[in-house]
Design an enzyme around this catalytic site. Structure first.
Site, PDB file in Angstrom:
ATOM      1  N   ARG A  50      59.470  18.200 -84.582  1.00  0.00           N
ATOM      2  CA  ARG A  50      60.321  17.233 -83.973  1.00  0.00           C
ATOM      3  C   ARG A  50      59.151  17.183 -83.113  1.00  0.00           C
ATOM      4  NH1 ARG A  50      65.112  18.846 -85.841  1.00  0.00           N
ATOM      5  NH2 ARG A  50      65.701  17.438 -88.022  1.00  0.00           N
TER       6      ARG A  50
ATOM      7  N   LYS B 278      49.387   7.618 -77.767  1.00  0.00           N
ATOM      8  CA  LYS B 278      49.308   6.196 -79.008  1.00  0.00           C
ATOM      9  C   LYS B 278      48.303   7.372 -79.798  1.00  0.00           C
ATOM     10  CE  LYS B 278      49.080   1.775 -78.407  1.00  0.00           C
ATOM     11  NZ  LYS B 278      48.497   0.366 -78.967  1.00  0.00           N
TER      12      LYS B 278
ATOM     13  N   GLU C 157      33.938   0.586 -75.308  1.00  0.00           N
ATOM     14  CA  GLU C 157      35.314   0.665 -74.475  1.00  0.00           C
ATOM     15  C   GLU C 157      35.201   1.042 -73.426  1.00  0.00           C
ATOM     16  OE1 GLU C 157      38.351  -0.091 -76.245  1.00  0.00           O
ATOM     17  OE2 GLU C 157      38.491   0.972 -78.066  1.00  0.00           O
TER      18      GLU C 157
ATOM     19  N   LYS D 159      42.381   2.769 -67.986  1.00  0.00           N
ATOM     20  CA  LYS D 159      43.090   2.528 -69.212  1.00  0.00           C
ATOM     21  C   LYS D 159      44.697   3.243 -68.739  1.00  0.00           C
ATOM     22  CE  LYS D 159      44.573   3.582 -73.308  1.00  0.00           C
ATOM     23  NZ  LYS D 159      44.105   4.302 -74.946  1.00  0.00           N
TER      24      LYS D 159
ATOM     25  N   GLU E 134      53.515   0.376 -74.307  1.00  0.00           N
ATOM     26  CA  GLU E 134      53.444  -1.047 -75.539  1.00  0.00           C
ATOM     27  C   GLU E 134      54.700  -1.892 -75.315  1.00  0.00           C
ATOM     28  OE1 GLU E 134      50.375  -0.650 -78.385  1.00  0.00           O
ATOM     29  OE2 GLU E 134      49.921  -3.203 -77.726  1.00  0.00           O
TER      30      GLU E 134
ATOM     31  N   ARG F 206      49.847  -3.473 -71.564  1.00  0.00           N
ATOM     32  CA  ARG F 206      49.433  -2.237 -72.185  1.00  0.00           C
ATOM     33  C   ARG F 206      48.311  -3.638 -73.238  1.00  0.00           C
ATOM     34  NH1 ARG F 206      50.826   3.274 -74.242  1.00  0.00           N
ATOM     35  NH2 ARG F 206      49.006   3.946 -75.063  1.00  0.00           N
TER      36      ARG F 206
ATOM     37  N   ASN G 283      43.947  -4.580 -75.850  1.00  0.00           N
ATOM     38  CA  ASN G 283      43.149  -4.813 -77.106  1.00  0.00           C
ATOM     39  C   ASN G 283      42.632  -6.085 -77.080  1.00  0.00           C
ATOM     40  OD1 ASN G 283      45.249  -2.993 -78.433  1.00  0.00           O
ATOM     41  ND2 ASN G 283      46.719  -4.594 -78.487  1.00  0.00           N
TER      42      ASN G 283
ATOM     43  N   HIS H  48      40.628  -6.861 -79.984  1.00  0.00           N
ATOM     44  CA  HIS H  48      41.272  -5.681 -81.577  1.00  0.00           C
ATOM     45  C   HIS H  48      41.229  -6.651 -82.534  1.00  0.00           C
ATOM     46  CE1 HIS H  48      40.062  -2.457 -78.463  1.00  0.00           C
ATOM     47  NE2 HIS H  48      41.013  -1.443 -79.191  1.00  0.00           N
TER      48      HIS H  48
ATOM     49  N   HIS I 260      39.870  -5.508 -85.124  1.00  0.00           N
ATOM     50  CA  HIS I 260      40.962  -4.385 -86.445  1.00  0.00           C
ATOM     51  C   HIS I 260      40.257  -5.159 -88.283  1.00  0.00           C
ATOM     52  CE1 HIS I 260      43.853  -2.034 -83.884  1.00  0.00           C
ATOM     53  NE2 HIS I 260      42.388  -1.300 -83.912  1.00  0.00           N
TER      54      HIS I 260
ATOM     55  N   HIS J 146      35.035   1.326 -85.078  1.00  0.00           N
ATOM     56  CA  HIS J 146      35.465   1.189 -84.079  1.00  0.00           C
ATOM     57  C   HIS J 146      35.025  -0.154 -83.227  1.00  0.00           C
ATOM     58  CE1 HIS J 146      39.299   0.254 -82.400  1.00  0.00           C
ATOM     59  NE2 HIS J 146      39.279   0.396 -81.130  1.00  0.00           N
TER      60      HIS J 146
END
Lengths: 373, 373
Positions: free
Chosen positions: B131, B152, B194, B236, B246, B250, B254, B257, B261, B274
């Site tokens: 956990r 993330k 990026e 960032k 997010e 945030r 993207n 993206h 993606h 990417h």
């Protein structure tokens, strides 16, 4: 006040700042599910994922689906086999596939209809689908009064139980007591073991009340059960509110669990129910307490209350002592070469001890095995 | 002040209350790893899990292992194949097996030595092992300046990227610029995409600086790179500090993206890197902006800066338009029938738009494909 008048059920708020949520306990809540979801702001604009198991689905799925349909909810259902083996990464991945194929998005909610296994599996899905979506627990076992409070969700690894998981608080726990009538008697008894535990660690008066009403509780007297579940949840909620991420106090909830988890592992998670294993484990903790100098009445009282509920108090004689101790070494509570034990000091009071030697545990395990010969 | 004198490197603090952590950027940090871990309170009393990939391990594992050994750390190493396919539940489970077998406990730490794939995989292991345990990022790519900030972590599902994950902040990001010399030139360019994005969404002056120093950055000039990475992380970190989970702001990260993606998915996560995919996606966002009424200079500027870094600006002609649009529908940003786009309004400024019709996107995709014919 522990009653929500407008909803017509007992209500307990688990206080966790912006993650606080209600536990609603009452009869006939599932047919009113849509209204309860709306109360918690669950919109019908995004699809829901309902996770359940074969046994529970047979009894309650139709009721829940009809209730959701009446509220205009678009629900996809994922059914897993009944039993602990469904708490695996394989079933977890299958739930994810169902969720993706059904188009669940970030505003979706995962519902767990079932006992601890379904709650843990569905909760871990909710915790990690798109990095976390909303989660609602619909417990159908007494045991789930325990597992549904506190936000611990997990699946098992082949090498050890609950190794893969997260903390993810539900939006609500909706406990319909009528579902309990479909439980086998062995599961009723095992579920009550966690209720007994909550008395033993925190509240002597509640513990005595459980002892006095053992027969009523086993017979599922609705009023007694509502009170017992409310009180059990209340103890757990108080502990969790003070220590959400198990840094310290929360460890007291593990009374009986160090030995209990090891017994479940040695029994391949099939021979002993969780509640039966921790029942034996609680006797073990009392025996350890006496070896550490506490009053021997602790063992007498612990045995008496567990026996009143028809729960086991000795280790099956074919369980290998070394296998039990080895399983304990893999437990999360094992750190830095010693293991942590919750040791009773009086009825309703416990200490957390980090200094328990494996030799002392061995002597207790041997004693508990000897009694079942 | 952005320099930590005692550690001899640039330092940026990501402010997230009790989850705040430093990013250290400098040359020769890996040989000093033990001292840096100690600075963050990582004890050598519990075993560490170091996750890396085959390529990175070949170049840097020996250095890291020696540094850890000097600090008395007991480390188990888990190496995955290089490439996006390692971000799977299968590799995730294998990491868990290694961790359990090595006896990692709740006080253990997971280290990610590598790029975004290793960081995401190891981070999700750290987020969910027992956990949640501590996590340290040791990025070895430029791209990781982005992925290592923000918490993330995720693995891919066969049906869509990053569908299974969590938010889990590291204890520290330790960015040794010397590792970048072993990067293939194509990955250098893609990683800088990026960095360019961070200028385009937030900071016109930094964007202009990137355009001016494109050649130095591609040539891995250490001083320019240290500044660029620091500034990129800084943008960032500011965004993430204001919106950790997010909910809102945030989403500006993207930019490029949504299309990007989808292009990665259609290329089976193997054809386009990417950074290359989001490079094309950023041109797409600029084209959308112009269709929505913004100045056509936005497209000109966006193309100019990406071309200066040798990055692609059109969609490979063999990519099927319907397949691209269909992949977009499975994206997490798709909710309630429309998709979310980050749309530039000026250099260094963007809007989040939730009302972009799939038809408008189709026209832009067709245009970007036409140019590569």
């Amino acid at each position: 006040m522990d009653t929500n008048q407008s909803l017509g059920c007992r209500e307990l708020i688990v206080s966790l700042e912006d993650r606080s949520y209600p536990i609603w306990i009452g009869s006939g809540l599932l047919p009113r599910l849509s209204a309860l979801l709306l109360e918690r702001g669950i919109s019908n604009g995004s699809p829901l994922l309902l996770v359940s198991d074969e046994q529970v689905a047979k009894h309650h799925l139709a009721t829940v689906q009809q209730a959701l349909q009446e509220g205009g909810y678009n629900t996809v259902v994922h059914i897993v086999p009944s039993g602990e083996s469904s708490k695996s990464l394989t079933h977890y991945e299958a739930c994810m596939t169902t969720a993706i194929e059904a188009g669940l998005d970030r505003k979706s909610t995962v519902l767990a209809l079932g006992g601890g296994v379904v709650g843990d599996l569905a909760g871990f899905v909710a915790a990690t689908y798109m990095r976390g979506v909303k989660f609602i627990q619909l417990p159908t076992t007494i045991l789930a009064h325990d597992s549904s409070v506190g936000g611990k969700v997990a699946v098992n690894h082949a090498l050890a139980k609950n190794m893969i998981g997260a903390f993810h608080q539900p939006e609500a726990v909706i406990f319909d007591l009528e579902t309990l009538h479909t439980l086998p008697i062995r599961e009723v008894r095992a579920g009550l073991a966690e209720m007994i535990k909550h008395g033993l660690i925190w509240d002597e008066a509640f513990s005595d009340w459980c002892l006095e009403h053992a027969d009523d509780l086993v017979a599922l007297d609705q009023a007694k059960l509502a009170y017992g579940i409310y009180m059990g949840c209340n103890v757990k909620a108080q502990v969790v509110s003070k220590d959400e991420r198990e840094q310290n106090l929360r460890a007291i909830l593990n009374l009986g669990h160090t030995i209990g988890h090891a017994l479940e592992a040695v029994g391949q998670y099939g021979e002993l129910l969780h509640g039966e294993a921790i029942s034996i484990g609680m006797v073990g903790s009392a025996e350890l307490a006496v070896l550490l100098g506490e009053d021997s009445q602790l063992v007498t009282y612990t045995r008496r209350i567990l026996e009143a509920f028809g729960l086991p108090t000795s280790i099956p004689s074919h369980y290998d002592t070394d296998a039990i101790l080895s399983a304990m070494m893999h437990d999360k509570k094992f750190s830095g070469g010693r293991t942590t034990f919750v040791i009773p000091t009086a009825v309703g009071q416990v200490d957390i001890r980090h200094d328990i030697s494996i030799e002392l545990v061995r002597s207790v395990v041997d004693k508990l095995k000897g009694e079942s010969a």
